[in-house]
Design a protein around this motif. Sequence first.
Motif, PDB file in Angstrom:
ATOM      1  N   LYS A  78       0.831  -1.193   0.203  1.00  0.00           N
ATOM      2  CA  LYS A  78       0.097  -0.354   0.003  1.00  0.00           C
ATOM      3  C   LYS A  78       1.030   1.257  -0.008  1.00  0.00           C
ATOM      4  O   LYS A  78       1.749   1.354   0.706  1.00  0.00           O
ATOM      5  N   TYR A  79       1.172   1.769  -0.972  1.00  0.00           N
ATOM      6  CA  TYR A  79       1.801   2.846  -0.770  1.00  0.00           C
ATOM      7  C   TYR A  79       1.085   3.698  -0.918  1.00  0.00           C
ATOM      8  O   TYR A  79      -0.629   4.686  -1.120  1.00  0.00           O
ATOM      9  N   ASP A  80       1.635   5.278   0.431  1.00  0.00           N
ATOM     10  CA  ASP A  80       1.093   6.511   0.776  1.00  0.00           C
ATOM     11  C   ASP A  80       0.904   7.568  -0.243  1.00  0.00           C
ATOM     12  O   ASP A  80       1.744   7.934  -0.347  1.00  0.00           O
ATOM     13  N   GLY A  81      -0.095   8.293  -0.621  1.00  0.00           N
ATOM     14  CA  GLY A  81      -0.533   8.847  -1.391  1.00  0.00           C
ATOM     15  C   GLY A  81      -1.921   9.089  -1.673  1.00  0.00           C
ATOM     16  O   GLY A  81      -2.968   8.978  -0.632  1.00  0.00           O
ATOM     17  N   TYR A  82      -2.387  10.032  -3.146  1.00  0.00           N
ATOM     18  CA  TYR A  82      -3.619  10.167  -3.380  1.00  0.00           C
ATOM     19  C   TYR A  82      -4.234   9.245  -4.844  1.00  0.00           C
ATOM     20  O   TYR A  82      -3.333   8.820  -5.662  1.00  0.00           O
ATOM     21  N   ARG A  83      -5.283   8.751  -4.500  1.00  0.00           N
ATOM     22  CA  ARG A  83      -5.930   7.570  -5.533  1.00  0.00           C
ATOM     23  C   ARG A  83      -6.576   8.295  -6.650  1.00  0.00           C
ATOM     24  O   ARG A  83      -6.880   9.432  -5.969  1.00  0.00           O
ATOM     25  N   VAL A 117       4.468  10.855  -4.701  1.00  0.00           N
ATOM     26  CA  VAL A 117       5.948  10.654  -4.910  1.00  0.00           C
ATOM     27  C   VAL A 117       7.163   9.575  -3.592  1.00  0.00           C
ATOM     28  O   VAL A 117       7.067   9.944  -2.650  1.00  0.00           O
ATOM     29  N   LEU A 118       7.925   9.115  -4.666  1.00  0.00           N
ATOM     30  CA  LEU A 118       9.100   8.516  -4.290  1.00  0.00           C
ATOM     31  C   LEU A 118      10.047   8.815  -3.895  1.00  0.00           C
ATOM     32  O   LEU A 118      10.392   9.450  -4.411  1.00  0.00           O
ATOM     33  N   GLY A 119      10.838   8.453  -2.402  1.00  0.00           N
ATOM     34  CA  GLY A 119      11.906   9.230  -1.827  1.00  0.00           C
ATOM     35  C   GLY A 119      13.425   8.224  -2.485  1.00  0.00           C
ATOM     36  O   GLY A 119      12.690   7.425  -3.688  1.00  0.00           O
ATOM     37  N   VAL A 120      14.400   8.848  -2.338  1.00  0.00           N
ATOM     38  CA  VAL A 120      15.058   7.811  -2.637  1.00  0.00           C
ATOM     39  C   VAL A 120      15.517   6.513  -2.627  1.00  0.00           C
ATOM     40  O   VAL A 120      16.098   5.319  -3.415  1.00  0.00           O
ATOM     41  N   SER A 140       6.562   5.760  -0.448  1.00  0.00           N
ATOM     42  CA  SER A 140       6.321   6.667  -0.712  1.00  0.00           C
ATOM     43  C   SER A 140       6.473   8.031   0.442  1.00  0.00           C
ATOM     44  O   SER A 140       6.383   7.204   0.774  1.00  0.00           O
ATOM     45  N   ASP A 141       6.738   8.806  -0.060  1.00  0.00           N
ATOM     46  CA  ASP A 141       6.866  10.379   0.775  1.00  0.00           C
ATOM     47  C   ASP A 141       5.452  10.808   1.023  1.00  0.00           C
ATOM     48  O   ASP A 141       5.470  12.016   0.112  1.00  0.00           O
ATOM     49  N   PHE A 142       4.484  10.893   1.631  1.00  0.00           N
ATOM     50  CA  PHE A 142       3.220  11.621   2.136  1.00  0.00           C
ATOM     51  C   PHE A 142       3.709  13.273   1.830  1.00  0.00           C
ATOM     52  O   PHE A 142       3.060  13.682   1.309  1.00  0.00           O
ATOM     53  N   ASN A 143       4.742  13.836   2.471  1.00  0.00           N
ATOM     54  CA  ASN A 143       4.665  14.503   2.968  1.00  0.00           C
ATOM     55  C   ASN A 143       5.225  15.623   2.135  1.00  0.00           C
ATOM     56  O   ASN A 143       4.577  16.738   1.834  1.00  0.00           O
ATOM     57  N   ALA A 144       5.874  14.775   1.278  1.00  0.00           N
ATOM     58  CA  ALA A 144       6.869  15.591   0.269  1.00  0.00           C
ATOM     59  C   ALA A 144       5.394  16.345  -0.680  1.00  0.00           C
ATOM     60  O   ALA A 144       4.843  16.930  -1.288  1.00  0.00           O
ATOM     61  N   LEU A 145       4.420  14.225  -0.946  1.00  0.00           N
ATOM     62  CA  LEU A 145       3.450  14.810  -1.930  1.00  0.00           C
ATOM     63  C   LEU A 145       2.466  15.732  -1.328  1.00  0.00           C
ATOM     64  O   LEU A 145       1.998  16.584  -2.435  1.00  0.00           O
ATOM     65  N   HIS A 146       2.158  16.000  -0.723  1.00  0.00           N
ATOM     66  CA  HIS A 146       0.990  17.368   0.278  1.00  0.00           C
ATOM     67  C   HIS A 146       1.513  18.204   0.160  1.00  0.00           C
ATOM     68  O   HIS A 146       0.544  18.808   0.399  1.00  0.00           O
ATOM     69  N   SER A 147       2.460  19.170   0.154  1.00  0.00           N
ATOM     70  CA  SER A 147       3.849  20.046   0.206  1.00  0.00           C
ATOM     71  C   SER A 147       3.523  20.402  -0.668  1.00  0.00           C
ATOM     72  O   SER A 147       2.568  22.052  -1.297  1.00  0.00           O
ATOM     73  N   ARG A 148       2.727  19.812  -2.189  1.00  0.00           N
ATOM     74  CA  ARG A 148       2.714  20.150  -3.104  1.00  0.00           C
ATOM     75  C   ARG A 148       4.067  21.224  -3.523  1.00  0.00           C
ATOM     76  O   ARG A 148       3.770  21.820  -5.557  1.00  0.00           O
ATOM     77  N   GLU A 180       2.912   1.677   4.354  1.00  0.00           N
ATOM     78  CA  GLU A 180       1.292   1.981   4.953  1.00  0.00           C
ATOM     79  C   GLU A 180       1.435   0.510   5.470  1.00  0.00           C
ATOM     80  O   GLU A 180       0.406   0.784   6.189  1.00  0.00           O
ATOM     81  N   GLY A 181       0.910  -0.203   4.825  1.00  0.00           N
ATOM     82  CA  GLY A 181       0.284  -1.611   5.127  1.00  0.00           C
ATOM     83  C   GLY A 181       0.855  -1.675   3.341  1.00  0.00           C
ATOM     84  O   GLY A 181       1.401  -2.195   2.728  1.00  0.00           O
ATOM     85  N   ILE A 182      -0.483  -3.603   3.706  1.00  0.00           N
ATOM     86  CA  ILE A 182      -0.543  -4.605   2.128  1.00  0.00           C
ATOM     87  C   ILE A 182      -2.512  -3.955   2.022  1.00  0.00           C
ATOM     88  O   ILE A 182      -2.964  -3.157   2.826  1.00  0.00           O
ATOM     89  N   VAL A 183      -2.411  -4.002   0.644  1.00  0.00           N
ATOM     90  CA  VAL A 183      -3.423  -4.510   0.532  1.00  0.00           C
ATOM     91  C   VAL A 183      -4.162  -5.529  -0.424  1.00  0.00           C
ATOM     92  O   VAL A 183      -3.112  -5.766  -1.195  1.00  0.00           O
ATOM     93  N   SER A 184      -5.458  -6.645   0.372  1.00  0.00           N
ATOM     94  CA  SER A 184      -4.818  -7.735  -0.970  1.00  0.00           C
ATOM     95  C   SER A 184      -5.910  -8.173  -1.423  1.00  0.00           C
ATOM     96  O   SER A 184      -7.252  -7.441  -1.273  1.00  0.00           O
ATOM     97  N   LYS A 185      -6.051  -9.109  -2.565  1.00  0.00           N
ATOM     98  CA  LYS A 185      -6.919  -9.162  -3.453  1.00  0.00           C
ATOM     99  C   LYS A 185      -7.974 -10.733  -4.032  1.00  0.00           C
ATOM    100  O   LYS A 185      -6.547 -11.158  -4.433  1.00  0.00           O
ATOM    101  N   ARG A 186      -8.885 -10.149  -3.942  1.00  0.00           N
ATOM    102  CA  ARG A 186      -9.631 -11.717  -4.537  1.00  0.00           C
ATOM    103  C   ARG A 186      -9.376 -11.524  -5.816  1.00  0.00           C
ATOM    104  O   ARG A 186      -9.256 -10.773  -6.993  1.00  0.00           O
ATOM    105  N   ARG A 187      -8.289 -12.766  -6.465  1.00  0.00           N
ATOM    106  CA  ARG A 187      -7.877 -12.620  -7.965  1.00  0.00           C
ATOM    107  C   ARG A 187      -8.634 -12.951  -8.816  1.00  0.00           C
ATOM    108  O   ARG A 187      -8.585 -12.622 -10.249  1.00  0.00           O
ATOM    109  N   ASP A 188      -9.296 -13.227  -8.170  1.00  0.00           N
ATOM    110  CA  ASP A 188     -10.727 -13.910  -9.472  1.00  0.00           C
ATOM    111  C   ASP A 188     -12.374 -13.339  -9.377  1.00  0.00           C
ATOM    112  O   ASP A 188     -12.883 -13.078 -10.287  1.00  0.00           O
ATOM    113  N   ARG A 189     -12.077 -12.111  -9.200  1.00  0.00           N
ATOM    114  CA  ARG A 189     -13.239 -10.910  -9.132  1.00  0.00           C
ATOM    115  C   ARG A 189     -12.951 -10.266  -9.695  1.00  0.00           C
ATOM    116  O   ARG A 189     -12.668  -9.503 -10.170  1.00  0.00           O
TER     117      ARG A 189
END
Length: 196
Positions: A27-32, A79-82, A86-94, A162-171
């Motif tokens: 789960k990347y920390d950003g904006y959908r 926004v990806l750091g080095v 993902s760096d949400f603060n860098a993204l949110h700062s504009r 941030e975590g992970i997102v799990s998805k049903r592969r057949d849905r």
Amino acid sequence: MLRTFDFCLPMAAKAVPNGPDWIHEIKYDGYRLRVERSGRDVRLITKGGHNWTSRFPWIAEAALKNREQQFIIDGEAVVLGVDGVSDFNALHSRRHDAEVQLYAFDIIALDGEDLRQLPLMMRKTNLARLLRGRPDGMFVAPFEQSAIGPELFGAACRMGLEGIVSKRRDRRYAGGRSKDWIKVKNRSHPAMHREF
């Protein structure tokens, strides 16, 4: 071309689903964000319905460089750091709008065809084909399959993600909250306490 539909949203859970029917993504920390292209027209639409095309020019340019003229991609603006995190603060700062990329994890439509009824794994195949060669500004979300989910979550937490997102592969892709998409957050990540 599809113009109005709801984002598929994951349900929060405390445990990662286990078994062969699931795939797991970081789960990347950003904006959908939804990237819509129709010919020379590109729109970047947020979960709240805002048009952020001018805000994230790198994503819009990447969409226009693609050989396909019509598609809708679902993903996360980041926004990806080095370190590749993902760096949400860098993204949110504009201050880094020109560096924002799309972490693409699903495809909704391609070449005028609505793909929402296809199983997730077929949509993932179409997405990988569309973004083959990884155009700058967009990258395909990697995923792991089967029972590795709990181990992947542990590794994500140790890396400070941030975590992970799990998805049903057949849905199919269904708008609104879905029990076929499960998010498990790292409880020590700053996103757990964010107000916005």
